[in-house]
Every structure is written in structure tokens, then in C-alpha cells.
Design an enzyme around this catalytic site. Sequence first.
Site, PDB file in Angstrom:
ATOM      1  N   LYS A  64       0.838  -1.204   0.000  1.00 17.82           N
ATOM      2  CA  LYS A  64       0.000   0.000   0.000  1.00 17.82           C
ATOM      3  C   LYS A  64       0.870   1.249   0.000  1.00 17.82           C
ATOM      4  O   LYS A  64       0.664   2.170  -0.796  1.00 17.82           O
ATOM      5  CB  LYS A  64      -0.906  -0.033   1.242  1.00 17.82           C
ATOM      6  CG  LYS A  64      -2.112   0.850   1.148  1.00 17.82           C
ATOM      7  CD  LYS A  64      -2.969   0.725   2.415  1.00 17.82           C
ATOM      8  CE  LYS A  64      -3.722  -0.590   2.452  1.00 17.82           C
ATOM      9  NZ  LYS A  64      -4.315  -0.854   3.794  1.00 17.82           N
ATOM     10  N   ARG A  83      -3.254   2.988   8.576  1.00 16.52           N
ATOM     11  CA  ARG A  83      -3.550   1.862   7.688  1.00 16.52           C
ATOM     12  C   ARG A  83      -2.393   0.869   7.681  1.00 16.52           C
ATOM     13  O   ARG A  83      -1.246   1.258   7.531  1.00 16.52           O
ATOM     14  CB  ARG A  83      -3.771   2.381   6.252  1.00 16.52           C
ATOM     15  CG  ARG A  83      -4.607   3.640   6.192  1.00 16.52           C
ATOM     16  CD  ARG A  83      -4.645   4.242   4.787  1.00 16.52           C
ATOM     17  NE  ARG A  83      -5.297   3.381   3.827  1.00 16.52           N
ATOM     18  CZ  ARG A  83      -5.305   3.615   2.517  1.00 16.52           C
ATOM     19  NH1 ARG A  83      -4.666   4.683   2.028  1.00 16.52           N
ATOM     20  NH2 ARG A  83      -5.910   2.794   1.698  1.00 16.52           N
ATOM     21  N   GLY A  89      -6.665 -10.230   6.959  1.00 17.69           N
ATOM     22  CA  GLY A  89      -6.351 -10.828   8.255  1.00 17.69           C
ATOM     23  C   GLY A  89      -5.501  -9.893   9.085  1.00 17.69           C
ATOM     24  O   GLY A  89      -5.376 -10.054  10.291  1.00 17.69           O
ATOM     25  N   MET A 106      -4.593  -5.993  10.615  1.00 19.43           N
ATOM     26  CA  MET A 106      -5.443  -5.048  11.325  1.00 19.43           C
ATOM     27  C   MET A 106      -6.266  -4.199  10.354  1.00 19.43           C
ATOM     28  O   MET A 106      -5.802  -3.841   9.281  1.00 19.43           O
ATOM     29  CB  MET A 106      -4.598  -4.127  12.173  1.00 19.43           C
ATOM     30  CG  MET A 106      -5.448  -3.355  13.164  1.00 19.43           C
ATOM     31  SD  MET A 106      -4.673  -1.852  13.732  1.00 19.43           S
ATOM     32  CE  MET A 106      -5.003  -0.769  12.362  1.00 19.43           C
ATOM     33  N   ARG A 158      -3.184  -1.298  -6.549  1.00 23.08           N
ATOM     34  CA  ARG A 158      -2.265  -2.452  -6.602  1.00 23.08           C
ATOM     35  C   ARG A 158      -2.686  -3.252  -7.821  1.00 23.08           C
ATOM     36  O   ARG A 158      -3.778  -3.062  -8.363  1.00 23.08           O
ATOM     37  CB  ARG A 158      -2.373  -3.291  -5.343  1.00 23.08           C
ATOM     38  CG  ARG A 158      -3.744  -3.892  -5.179  1.00 23.08           C
ATOM     39  CD  ARG A 158      -3.952  -4.553  -3.828  1.00 23.08           C
ATOM     40  NE  ARG A 158      -5.394  -4.597  -3.574  1.00 23.08           N
ATOM     41  CZ  ARG A 158      -5.949  -4.817  -2.410  1.00 23.08           C
ATOM     42  NH1 ARG A 158      -5.203  -5.004  -1.349  1.00 23.08           N
ATOM     43  NH2 ARG A 158      -7.254  -4.848  -2.274  1.00 23.08           N
ATOM     44  N   HIS A 216     -15.845  -8.565   1.076  1.00 22.53           N
ATOM     45  CA  HIS A 216     -14.806  -9.452   1.623  1.00 22.53           C
ATOM     46  C   HIS A 216     -14.944 -10.871   1.062  1.00 22.53           C
ATOM     47  O   HIS A 216     -13.980 -11.460   0.575  1.00 22.53           O
ATOM     48  CB  HIS A 216     -14.929  -9.463   3.156  1.00 22.53           C
ATOM     49  CG  HIS A 216     -13.910 -10.322   3.841  1.00 22.53           C
ATOM     50  ND1 HIS A 216     -14.164 -11.630   4.191  1.00 22.53           N
ATOM     51  CD2 HIS A 216     -12.628 -10.077   4.205  1.00 22.53           C
ATOM     52  CE1 HIS A 216     -13.080 -12.142   4.771  1.00 22.53           C
ATOM     53  NE2 HIS A 216     -12.142 -11.213   4.797  1.00 22.53           N
ATOM     54  N   SER A 276      12.560 -43.260 -13.194  1.00 13.61           N
ATOM     55  CA  SER A 276      11.461 -42.380 -12.835  1.00 13.61           C
ATOM     56  C   SER A 276      11.520 -42.218 -11.321  1.00 13.61           C
ATOM     57  O   SER A 276      11.487 -43.208 -10.588  1.00 13.61           O
ATOM     58  CB  SER A 276      10.132 -42.991 -13.271  1.00 13.61           C
ATOM     59  OG  SER A 276       9.093 -42.147 -12.873  1.00 13.61           O
ATOM     60  N   CYS A 295       7.576 -39.120 -11.181  1.00 14.65           N
ATOM     61  CA  CYS A 295       6.168 -39.526 -11.261  1.00 14.65           C
ATOM     62  C   CYS A 295       5.463 -39.402  -9.915  1.00 14.65           C
ATOM     63  O   CYS A 295       4.345 -39.845  -9.756  1.00 14.65           O
ATOM     64  CB  CYS A 295       6.030 -40.933 -11.814  1.00 14.65           C
ATOM     65  SG  CYS A 295       6.759 -42.173 -10.745  1.00 14.65           S
ATOM     66  N   TYR A 311      11.208 -34.923 -17.910  1.00 15.12           N
ATOM     67  CA  TYR A 311       9.762 -34.672 -17.837  1.00 15.12           C
ATOM     68  C   TYR A 311       9.272 -34.805 -16.400  1.00 15.12           C
ATOM     69  O   TYR A 311       9.967 -35.373 -15.551  1.00 15.12           O
ATOM     70  CB  TYR A 311       8.986 -35.653 -18.738  1.00 15.12           C
ATOM     71  CG  TYR A 311       9.060 -37.080 -18.263  1.00 15.12           C
ATOM     72  CD1 TYR A 311       8.160 -37.570 -17.317  1.00 15.12           C
ATOM     73  CD2 TYR A 311      10.047 -37.947 -18.735  1.00 15.12           C
ATOM     74  CE1 TYR A 311       8.249 -38.864 -16.857  1.00 15.12           C
ATOM     75  CE2 TYR A 311      10.142 -39.243 -18.279  1.00 15.12           C
ATOM     76  CZ  TYR A 311       9.237 -39.700 -17.333  1.00 15.12           C
ATOM     77  OH  TYR A 311       9.322 -40.984 -16.856  1.00 15.12           O
TER      78      TYR A 311
HETATM   79  P1  ADP Z   1      -7.603  -2.300   3.450  1.00 16.38           P
HETATM   80  O1  ADP Z   1      -6.183  -2.724   3.561  1.00 16.38           O
HETATM   81  O2  ADP Z   1      -8.545  -3.162   4.194  1.00 16.38           O
HETATM   82  O3  ADP Z   1      -7.992  -2.034   2.043  1.00 16.38           O
HETATM   83  P2  ADP Z   1      -7.340   0.533   3.806  1.00 16.38           P
HETATM   84  O4  ADP Z   1      -6.181   1.010   4.588  1.00 16.38           O
HETATM   85  O5  ADP Z   1      -7.240   0.634   2.338  1.00 16.38           O
HETATM   86  O6  ADP Z   1      -7.706  -0.927   4.269  1.00 16.38           O
HETATM   87  O7  ADP Z   1      -8.581   1.369   4.306  1.00 16.38           O
HETATM   88  C1  ADP Z   1      -9.873   1.003   3.993  1.00 16.38           C
HETATM   89  C2  ADP Z   1     -10.662   2.156   3.519  1.00 16.38           C
HETATM   90  O8  ADP Z   1     -10.620   3.210   4.441  1.00 16.38           O
HETATM   91  C3  ADP Z   1     -10.166   2.775   2.234  1.00 16.38           C
HETATM   92  O9  ADP Z   1     -10.618   2.091   1.125  1.00 16.38           O
HETATM   93  C4  ADP Z   1     -10.772   4.131   2.308  1.00 16.38           C
HETATM   94  O10 ADP Z   1     -12.075   4.089   1.845  1.00 16.38           O
HETATM   95  C5  ADP Z   1     -10.727   4.436   3.772  1.00 16.38           C
HETATM   96  N1  ADP Z   1      -9.576   5.286   4.061  1.00 16.38           N
HETATM   97  C6  ADP Z   1      -8.345   4.917   4.439  1.00 16.38           C
HETATM   98  N2  ADP Z   1      -7.544   5.982   4.574  1.00 16.38           N
HETATM   99  C7  ADP Z   1      -8.303   7.059   4.279  1.00 16.38           C
HETATM  100  C8  ADP Z   1      -8.065   8.464   4.217  1.00 16.38           C
HETATM  101  N3  ADP Z   1      -6.866   8.970   4.500  1.00 16.38           N
HETATM  102  N4  ADP Z   1      -9.072   9.262   3.863  1.00 16.38           N
HETATM  103  C9  ADP Z   1     -10.279   8.738   3.575  1.00 16.38           C
HETATM  104  N5  ADP Z   1     -10.576   7.454   3.610  1.00 16.38           N
HETATM  105  C10 ADP Z   1      -9.605   6.611   3.961  1.00 16.38           C
HETATM  106 MG    MG Z   2      -7.709  -0.751   0.919  1.00 14.97          MG
END
Ligand code: ADP
Ligand code: MG
Length: 905
Positions: free
Chosen positions: A34, A104, A113, A115, A362, A478, A795, A862, A882
Site C-alpha cells: 500500500k 492503515r 487478516g 489489522m 495495486r 470481503h 522415474s 512420477c 519430464y
Molecule cells: P484495506 O487494507 O482493508 O484495504 P485501507 O487502509 O485501504 O484498508 O482502508 C480502507 C478504507 O478506508 C479505504 O478504502 C478508504 O475508503 C478508507 N480510508 C483509508 N484511509 C483514508 C483516508 N486517508 N481518507 C479517507 N478514507 C480513507
Molecule cells: Mg484498501
Amino acid sequence: MTDQVKRVYAFGKDAQGNNVTEGNTNMKAILGGKGANLAEMANIGLPVPPGFTISCQTCMEYANADNTWPEGVLDTIQEYREDLETRIGKKIGDAEDPLLVSVRSGAPMSMPGMMDTVLNLGLNDESINGLIKQTENPRFAWDSYRRFIQMFSNVVMDLDGDLFENAINVMKRDRGVESDTDLTAEDLQELVAEFKRIFTENVDANEYPSLVVDGVVQFPQDPDVQLQLAIEAVFGSWNNPRATLYRKQNKISDDLGTAVNVQSMIFGNKGDTSATGVAFTRNPANGDKEFYGDYLVNAQGEDVVAGIRNTSPIAELKNTPGLEEAGKELEGVFTLLENHFRDMCDIEFTIEQGKLWMLQTRVGKRTAAAALHIAIEMVEEGLITKEEAVMRVDPEQLDQLLHPQFDADAEYDVVATGLNASPGAAVGEAVFSAEAAVAAEAEGRKTVLVRWETTPDDLAGMIAAEGILTSHGGKTSHAAVIARGMGAPCVCGVDALKIDAEAKQATIAGTDIVIKEGDMISLDGTTGIVVLGAVDLVQPELAGDLDTILEWADEVRTMGVRANADNPEDAQLARSFGAQGIGLCRTEHMFLGDRKQIIQTFILNENETVREKAVNDLFAAQTGDFLGMFEAMDGLPVIVRLLDPPLHEFLESPRALDVEIARMEATGADPAAIAQKRQLMEQIDSFAEQNPMLGMRGVRLAIMYPVLPRMQVRAIATAMAQLKKKGLNPKPEIMIPLVSVKPELEKLRAIAQEVIAEVAAEEGVELEIPIGTMIELPRAAVTADEIAQAADFFSFGTNDLTQTTFGFSRDDVESEFVPQYLAERLLPYNPFATVDPGVAKLVKMGVELGHEGNPDLVCGVCGEHGGDPDSVKIFYGIGLDYVSCSPYRVPLARLAAAQAALADK
Ligand code: ADP
Ligand code: MG
Ligand code: MG
């Protein structure tokens, strides 16, 4: 700065509008996926809310030091926070115009999985006033504050989210309103007070002494404390059970750590010209070239993914009043990102009062079908080369396409429909909790996991289930995302499904249908339909995009791919999947069913005439088997392995016989009949071995009962002769199993050659049949130079070779202690799934020594490892001619072998 190592990296612009980003997309190991791509987007001029990233290495240092901070890092974070405040021109916690941030997580590999994100961090009893002042919208401000307390408590402090949801529900009931949006600013302000009270009541003062004020735990008012706790929680989440399980499942190292991104907040919930959404630059389900995704007007963060409100398709964005400009700009961003990353991208964005902000991108996850389609179209568009296209498709993922589908001829009633979120069909018992899915799997029962919507807590159940069914959430929910990643069929957003997880049942709205836990249901993730009962499934064929990519793979592939097949149908299937021969035809499977009686007669009778008749019967049956096999594989080699298992495997189980005798005695059966059974029992007992796997089997059996290999070789030679006379081109080869010393092989070779010569003379055709051996014992591998002198081919039977190298009895250890070994990382992976380096070393030695003994020796594998993409790459490195695997794995092996060749270029 006391710190030597760079641990924190800025991204985005400064106050003057200059890009001050310190990272880029190639720094995923440091910044996480990210963080690295937030930096990259900022570098290519896209609007990214400014922030900074704390490195993955810091996470590992923190975790390895028992959750204590490396020296100086907190100071560095403080510096970057102040720098961010300068860049934005606002201060965190300010009572006039506060800066709010999100915290984030983001590991080097995308990892559900970990945070969850905390939004709106920096709100407190002071800064709330600033937010009210700036927005002139008290309702929005109080809603933001209550969301922050709720998220912080749930995500950072690990309090039960229901505590807060219940409080909201109570409030709604009190006010007599239906929806959250009907609550007023005053209501929300009251909720904030209530949430703080819940916080105080539920957070353990001993665990968080720093939160104790006037003797009680208080919701932290100091933004620095909020920030530090949130960052620590992200770091800590690297080792939570969900994340650990996910890494094990996906063979991701435990040493990578996660980065933390601290980013200034953008508000998608500031009214009708604000919105938030997620999108893909192409359709991730089928690969079509179209913008794909959903957005929600006036919403924040996870609202889209959580499936709480109904979303709108992304195509409508540019036609939505107030959002037209942002919508158009976004489409430009899609194209820019695709051209930049030269791949399909997955995007998160938010629009604040008409202005577009990019929050994440990504390379997007996709189904196998989409992966193929996108790779081929990108070659056609000139974006990538054919070779890149071949490298783009994950061989393991192809398994999805070879997954079963509903039989077109099957009759069934569709009880409900939803979104076709992840393709393939699944049949199983309905279960309403992840635990139930896991428990059923342990008992060998197949399930379909039925949930309102899945959360990361459901991961273990999602892995255990055959398919996933949800009543809420869109195609980017999800459940949908995880199912596509795992290749599990998924239907989501089935509105009609009314789930009562507590009662372990669901009803279908508008009908009287009740689905109880344990009821069989079927779903088709390709079409999005749900069926009551079990639908017959069929396997799909190799066609279209898959065929194209595999043809491209074959153009660069140098290692052969054969199949393990014991009957003409499997051989035919393998051939249609591109197998270049049969690497292993096991003959013991041909002695089951009716034939079991014949071989039992042979084993248990002392009378020579009876035995001879049994052998003749077996000969006739085997000749028929081989006719079918060789005809199906006409023109391609078929390696037939002579009888391998211990003889007692063909006899009745002594335990069953014991029970039968006891019953006969109890019911007063004829004493003569009982005596006869007893005699049989004694005979069977005489074949019992302490360690049958290491006992009289393979070549040892052939030496003790030479009549058996003679019969088998005669059947092979006879079938070959008959087909040759019909003008076909059969190419059998004879393989002697479990050889450990050269004289064993020499003896069998002499027997086989004698029989082949006899048949050739009788039938009047020339018969050339290579004779080789399996290398499945360490002694054979280390003396391969000698053994090769008597062999035309080797083999490597890597299943037995793994057992005998480790001294593992597979059936016992795989269920007994291998799981524990994996959990404790005593083994990095299951050596029966991916070839172990020690075993691979023996294979390498066998190949090299083998060629010393016989330069023309053909070498293959094999074992089941032949169908494991990681092992295929190792075997390519060893220089095998092979690999041979089960028919359904043949396409995977073709692709993996091509990728190994390309990686070698
Ligand atoms: P994940 O890894 O689960 O995708 P993110 O870190 O991308 O989690 O956060 C999930 C959501 O939170 C983002 O898609 C966005 O909608 C919101 N978000 C995260 N950071 C910001 C920010 N700085 N401003 C506004 N929304 C945010
Ligand atoms: Mg995200
Ligand atoms: Mg074996």
C-alpha cells in the site's frame, strides 16, 4: 535524529505543492504494498492525500523486541507528524481546524487478516469543535467522532464491535427511527458519551495503565497517545492468528512485517458531492475490458465493502450530479494506471466535495479465467509480450478452471440468485459458521459456508468450505475478494436469503423454503445461482483462453509433461489436457473389483493347476487393460509399473474376517464353514508384515513370485504386438518398482527381455520395449551410476522417496505431527506437497550419477510433486526430462515448466 536506519518515508505534496515523496513502487519490502504504491501514485502526479509510511522492518524489530520500540523511532514519527502538519497547514487535535488522519496497515504482500484501518484519528473533545466549525455540520462531526471511538475501540483495543452496535440500536429504538441516518447531531453527541462509557467499562486498566486518568480508564484524548496505540496495534496484528494462518496458507514468510501508513483524512461523507468507492480497471471475474466496481455517495471508508447500503456501479459515477468531473477524471486515472503498471489495477478512491483523491492501488487479484483473458488481451493491445503473458498466470490458479461445473444435463430448481462473485460450482452441506465448516472438513464432509457477509474471522471456514454464499455485499465485498483469491466458488449478495445464524438456518424470502444446517445445497459462482440439493458436476474442457496460453507456454517449454493414469479414460483425459505420454501406469489398480477374486485365488492356493488358471485369467484381463491404455496413448510412451504393493493389500481385512467368524459362531453357523474361515484367517495372517511399506513389495515381490512379472510382461508385450499388427504405434515401457541394488534390476530385466523375445517370436512382430526402474529409495539414488547400467530410464517416485528419506510413514505423519511441525515452523512446508530440498538433492544425485552410468538415460518424476508448480520449477533446475502428474494437473505442470524455462532465460 539518533536513528541510523531510515524508518519513516513521506509521500504526497508539501504546502507549496511540490512532491516530497521518498518512496516508489519498487520498495514494497520496506513500505509494504500500500505504502509503495501510494508513493508511486504521488510520483506520477495523481492526487494522493499526504502522509508517511513507517517501514516493515520497524514492525519486525518492534515484534522481535517483545513489542518495544527501537530507539529513536518514536521521535522520528513525531518529526514526520509535525512535517505532515506543516505540509497540510493543520494540526492534529487543533480546536480550530484539526488535521485528522487514518492509520492503515500494509504488508509487502496483500494480506487479509491484518489489522483493519482506523479512520478519523485525532478527534477528541477539543478538535470536535474545530471540525464542527470548519464543516458547519455538527451532525457530520459527531458522526465522525462516534465512528472513530467505535473503530478505535474495536480495532485497536479489540473490544467487541457489538457493544457499540447495540448502543446504536438502543438509541434508534428510543428515538423511534429506522436508520442510522435518522439520528440527529444531538443523538450522536449522546452516543459519543455512551461510547466513551463503554470504553471505560470494557478496557482493562492493568493492560493499559497509560489510559488511566483519575483512577479510571478513559478514552485517550491526546492525539499522540491515539496515534502510538494505533501504530502499535498495526504492528501487533502481524502476529495475530488470522494473519499467521493466512501466511501459512499462502507460503508467505513470517519475517516480512507490515508497514503502517499514516495519512491525512479525506471525507467521502460530506454530502451529495462526496463519495467513496472501489474499482478495477478491468473485470476481475471474467477479464472483460470494462471499468468495474462500486461507489456510494456520502459514505466513508469500508461502507462500500461492508455491504451495508446498496452501491451503484462505477459507470454511473460520471453521470451523477456533482460527481461528473471526478468521474471523468477517475476514468483517466484507470487508463494511466494500467499503462503505468502494465497490468489490471485495483483502486480505492474517495471524492470530497467534487474533488477526487486516490487512496490505494495495486495489481488486482483476479480469477483464473480473468487472468488468462487479460494476459491475452494485453498481448493483443501490445502492452505486454507473449512471454510476459505466460509468466502472468499463476499455475496453481488454473486449478479453478479445471474445477467442476454444473452438469448441463442436470435438472435443478434455482431457489435464489445473487452476484456471480467467483466462478466454479460447489456442492455441500449448508453451514452457518466458520467453525462448523472447519469441523465438517475434519470429518471429511463437504460444506457451503452461508454467511450474512464474511469477515476476516471467517477465513479458516472459507478455506475449509467448498463454496461461499452470502446474503449481503457486492462483488468487491470481503467474501467475493477472498473467494476469488482462493479460487473458491462464491455467490454473494443473495437478497432473498434470510439467515438466522443463531438458529443455524436460513429461509428464502417469498417462499416457504428453509435451509437447515446440514442440508445439501449447490451454488454456481459463474452464474450466481443457488440450488437446493446436490447438483451433478462435470469437469470442463481445455479450450479458449486457457488453450491459447498453454500453446504459448508450450512454445517456450523444454521439459516434458506426462500423466499418471491407470485406465484408458484417464489416459484420454490426460491426452486432451496435453500430456505427452503416461509417466506412471499403476497396475495394482487393475486388480480391484472382480479381479480381486482372481488374485486372491492365486495368493491363497497351493494347488498348482488352480494357481496357473488364476495367472492365465489375470493375463487375459491385463492384456485387455493394456490394449485400452496403449490405444488411448497411441504414438506416445506409456510407462507400465509392475505390481508394487504388498500382497496382503489384495486380501480381505483380517479384522473384518474376525468379526465375521465371531458372528458365525454366535449364530451357530455350520462348524465346517467356520473352520474354513479360520483357515483363511490364518493364511491371511501369515502375510501380515510389521512394516508393509518397507516389506515384501515392488521388485521384492517379483523376485519371490516371478510368475507375476512374467504374466505382466507377457500381457504388455502381447497387447503391443496385437496393436502393431493393427497398424498402430504403441510405445510401452516397463518399470520395475522399489529397486535398491543393481542385481535386482538385472534379474528382472533378464526375465522381461526373455518374455518379450518369446512373445515377439510367437506373434511374429518386432517388439522394442525400454526397461527402467523407479528411484524411490535413498540407496538407489546414491548408487544410481550402477543401477543405470541396467536401466533405459529412471522415474523418481518422490512420494516414496520422501517417505524413505525422512523415515516418515506418510499416512501416519501427515495427520499426526506434520501439522504441528508446520505450526512450529520445524518444516517450512509439507514435503509431500512440495518437494523437500533434501529429497531434491537425492533426485539431483540420481540424475547425475545415472547419466554417468548410462548417458542415454531418460529421467522423469512420477510422484505427486510432478503436479506441484513449485516442485516443477525445482525439477526443471535439476534437469529432468519430464514430470508426470495426475491428468487434471497436466495444464498446471505445462505452465509451470514454461515459467521455469522463461525464468532461466
Ligand atoms: P484495506 O487494507 O482493508 O484495504 P485501507 O487502509 O485501504 O484498508 O482502508 C480502507 C478504507 O478506508 C479505504 O478504502 C478508504 O475508503 C478508507 N480510508 C483509508 N484511509 C483514508 C483516508 N486517508 N481518507 C479517507 N478514507 C480513507
Ligand atoms: Mg484498501
Ligand atoms: Mg512407490
